[in-house]
Scaffold this motif. Structure first.
Motif, PDB file in Angstrom:
ATOM      1  N   ILE A   6      43.177   7.196  -6.537  1.00 18.61           N
ATOM      2  CA  ILE A   6      43.138   6.849  -7.961  1.00 18.61           C
ATOM      3  C   ILE A   6      43.381   8.048  -8.876  1.00 18.61           C
ATOM      4  O   ILE A   6      43.413   7.895 -10.090  1.00 18.61           O
ATOM      5  CB  ILE A   6      41.807   6.163  -8.336  1.00 18.61           C
ATOM      6  N   GLN A   7      43.577   9.209  -8.292  1.00 20.97           N
ATOM      7  CA  GLN A   7      43.782  10.420  -9.079  1.00 20.97           C
ATOM      8  C   GLN A   7      44.936  10.229 -10.072  1.00 20.97           C
ATOM      9  O   GLN A   7      46.035   9.826  -9.703  1.00 20.97           O
ATOM     10  CB  GLN A   7      44.074  11.603  -8.163  1.00 20.97           C
ATOM     11  N   GLY A   8      44.667  10.477 -11.333  1.00 23.72           N
ATOM     12  CA  GLY A   8      45.678  10.376 -12.382  1.00 23.72           C
ATOM     13  C   GLY A   8      45.956   8.960 -12.854  1.00 23.72           C
ATOM     14  O   GLY A   8      46.777   8.753 -13.734  1.00 23.72           O
ATOM     15  N   LYS A   9      45.267   7.954 -12.296  1.00 23.39           N
ATOM     16  CA  LYS A   9      45.496   6.565 -12.686  1.00 23.39           C
ATOM     17  C   LYS A   9      44.390   6.104 -13.631  1.00 23.39           C
ATOM     18  O   LYS A   9      43.277   6.602 -13.572  1.00 23.39           O
ATOM     19  CB  LYS A   9      45.528   5.653 -11.457  1.00 23.39           C
ATOM     20  N   THR A  10      44.705   5.151 -14.474  1.00 22.72           N
ATOM     21  CA  THR A  10      43.706   4.551 -15.347  1.00 22.72           C
ATOM     22  C   THR A  10      43.413   3.141 -14.863  1.00 22.72           C
ATOM     23  O   THR A  10      44.246   2.506 -14.211  1.00 22.72           O
ATOM     24  CB  THR A  10      44.193   4.498 -16.810  1.00 22.72           C
ATOM     25  N   MET A  11      42.216   2.648 -15.201  1.00 21.87           N
ATOM     26  CA  MET A  11      41.845   1.299 -14.807  1.00 21.87           C
ATOM     27  C   MET A  11      42.651   0.293 -15.618  1.00 21.87           C
ATOM     28  O   MET A  11      42.602   0.296 -16.839  1.00 21.87           O
ATOM     29  CB  MET A  11      40.345   1.057 -15.026  1.00 21.87           C
ATOM     30  N   VAL A  12      43.419  -0.529 -14.906  1.00 17.91           N
ATOM     31  CA  VAL A  12      44.218  -1.566 -15.564  1.00 17.91           C
ATOM     32  C   VAL A  12      44.534  -2.665 -14.546  1.00 17.91           C
ATOM     33  O   VAL A  12      44.812  -2.385 -13.385  1.00 17.91           O
ATOM     34  CB  VAL A  12      45.514  -0.982 -16.178  1.00 17.91           C
ATOM     35  N   LEU A  13      44.455  -3.912 -15.009  1.00 14.65           N
ATOM     36  CA  LEU A  13      44.861  -5.036 -14.164  1.00 14.65           C
ATOM     37  C   LEU A  13      46.383  -5.114 -14.169  1.00 14.65           C
ATOM     38  O   LEU A  13      46.995  -5.151 -15.229  1.00 14.65           O
ATOM     39  CB  LEU A  13      44.287  -6.348 -14.710  1.00 14.65           C
ATOM     40  N   PRO A  14      47.011  -5.157 -13.000  1.00 13.85           N
ATOM     41  CA  PRO A  14      48.477  -5.217 -12.955  1.00 13.85           C
ATOM     42  C   PRO A  14      48.995  -6.600 -13.339  1.00 13.85           C
ATOM     43  O   PRO A  14      48.398  -7.610 -12.993  1.00 13.85           O
ATOM     44  CB  PRO A  14      48.789  -4.901 -11.494  1.00 13.85           C
TER      45      PRO A  14
ATOM     46  N   ILE B 134      44.424 -10.959  -8.221  1.00 19.43           N
ATOM     47  CA  ILE B 134      43.317 -10.526  -7.367  1.00 19.43           C
ATOM     48  C   ILE B 134      42.204 -11.562  -7.470  1.00 19.43           C
ATOM     49  O   ILE B 134      41.697 -11.843  -8.557  1.00 19.43           O
ATOM     50  CB  ILE B 134      42.803  -9.138  -7.793  1.00 19.43           C
ATOM     51  N   GLY B 135      41.868 -12.150  -6.336  1.00 20.41           N
ATOM     52  CA  GLY B 135      40.846 -13.186  -6.308  1.00 20.41           C
ATOM     53  C   GLY B 135      39.803 -12.915  -5.249  1.00 20.41           C
ATOM     54  O   GLY B 135      40.015 -12.100  -4.344  1.00 20.41           O
ATOM     55  N   LEU B 136      38.679 -13.578  -5.384  1.00 20.22           N
ATOM     56  CA  LEU B 136      37.591 -13.483  -4.417  1.00 20.22           C
ATOM     57  C   LEU B 136      37.117 -14.876  -4.079  1.00 20.22           C
ATOM     58  O   LEU B 136      36.998 -15.735  -4.957  1.00 20.22           O
ATOM     59  CB  LEU B 136      36.418 -12.680  -4.992  1.00 20.22           C
ATOM     60  N   GLN B 137      36.850 -15.094  -2.801  1.00 21.53           N
ATOM     61  CA  GLN B 137      36.304 -16.361  -2.337  1.00 21.53           C
ATOM     62  C   GLN B 137      34.997 -16.066  -1.630  1.00 21.53           C
ATOM     63  O   GLN B 137      34.934 -15.161  -0.787  1.00 21.53           O
ATOM     64  CB  GLN B 137      37.274 -17.045  -1.389  1.00 21.53           C
ATOM     65  N   ILE B 138      33.945 -16.828  -1.978  1.00 23.36           N
ATOM     66  CA  ILE B 138      32.646 -16.644  -1.330  1.00 23.36           C
ATOM     67  C   ILE B 138      32.651 -17.463  -0.044  1.00 23.36           C
ATOM     68  O   ILE B 138      32.774 -18.686  -0.070  1.00 23.36           O
ATOM     69  CB  ILE B 138      31.489 -17.047  -2.258  1.00 23.36           C
ATOM     70  N   LEU B 139      32.557 -16.761   1.095  1.00 19.34           N
ATOM     71  CA  LEU B 139      32.606 -17.408   2.409  1.00 19.34           C
ATOM     72  C   LEU B 139      31.226 -17.787   2.922  1.00 19.34           C
ATOM     73  O   LEU B 139      31.075 -18.813   3.595  1.00 19.34           O
ATOM     74  CB  LEU B 139      33.274 -16.473   3.428  1.00 19.34           C
ATOM     75  N   GLU B 140      30.222 -16.949   2.649  1.00 16.49           N
ATOM     76  CA  GLU B 140      28.858 -17.187   3.135  1.00 16.49           C
ATOM     77  C   GLU B 140      27.868 -16.872   2.029  1.00 16.49           C
ATOM     78  O   GLU B 140      28.084 -15.970   1.236  1.00 16.49           O
ATOM     79  CB  GLU B 140      28.551 -16.296   4.342  1.00 16.49           C
TER      80      GLU B 140
ATOM     81  N   ARG C 252      47.520 -10.875  -4.199  1.00 16.65           N
ATOM     82  CA  ARG C 252      48.848 -11.472  -4.080  1.00 16.65           C
ATOM     83  C   ARG C 252      49.793 -10.868  -5.107  1.00 16.65           C
ATOM     84  O   ARG C 252      49.414 -10.669  -6.255  1.00 16.65           O
ATOM     85  CB  ARG C 252      48.796 -12.982  -4.330  1.00 16.65           C
ATOM     86  N   LYS C 253      51.012 -10.626  -4.694  1.00 15.25           N
ATOM     87  CA  LYS C 253      52.048 -10.167  -5.622  1.00 15.25           C
ATOM     88  C   LYS C 253      52.650 -11.403  -6.291  1.00 15.25           C
ATOM     89  O   LYS C 253      52.918 -12.399  -5.625  1.00 15.25           O
ATOM     90  CB  LYS C 253      53.120  -9.389  -4.874  1.00 15.25           C
ATOM     91  N   ILE C 254      52.834 -11.339  -7.611  1.00 14.02           N
ATOM     92  CA  ILE C 254      53.412 -12.434  -8.369  1.00 14.02           C
ATOM     93  C   ILE C 254      54.839 -12.047  -8.745  1.00 14.02           C
ATOM     94  O   ILE C 254      55.076 -10.959  -9.263  1.00 14.02           O
ATOM     95  CB  ILE C 254      52.595 -12.693  -9.656  1.00 14.02           C
TER      96      ILE C 254
END
Length: 117
Positions: free
Chosen positions: A8-16, A21-27, A114-116
């Motif tokens: 992450i060196q030199g990068k800023t926080m940003v959503l591409p 980017i998703g999350l699924q609760i499995l348990e 996933r890439k869009i």
């Protein structure tokens, strides 16, 4: 410098704009629920004061965070009592990729990147 800091060196926080980017609760209590990181480049998980409320007695108030630096996605433990696990390894911070599994308390989440076009 550890691998996460190097990535992450030199990068800023940003959503591409070209990734989903998703999350699924499995348990856990909320198994079956899924959500997309769509508004914030840093999302916290916990049982009380977090962006995502995880109903699990083994989860701290502010347990962990996912941070997005354009093409790099980072998981950070926020000094939780029971630890944050990435693919069954306890971590302080780690790089996330598609299909990785995160465990906090008894709750297991799977990451989907996933890439869009």
């Amino acid at each position: 410098m550890n691998p996460v800091e190097r990535a992450i060196q030199g990068k800023t926080m940003v959503l591409p704009a070209d990734r989903k980017i998703g999350l699924q609760i499995l348990e856990g209590v909320d198994a079956g629920h899924a959500f997309i990181l769509s508004k914030k480049s840093r999302v916290t998980f916990g049982c009380d004061e977090a962006d995502v409320d995880v109903q699990d007695p083994g989860v701290s108030k502010l347990h962990c965070a996912i941070e997005v630096y354009n093409d790099v996605v980072v998981l950070r433990d926020l000094n939780s009592a029971s630890g944050t696990f990435l693919n069954e390894f306890q971590i302080k911070d780690g790089l996330l990729k598609d299909k990785d599994k995160i465990r906090i308390g008894a709750t297991v989440l799977q990451v989907h990147i996933r890439k869009i076009d």
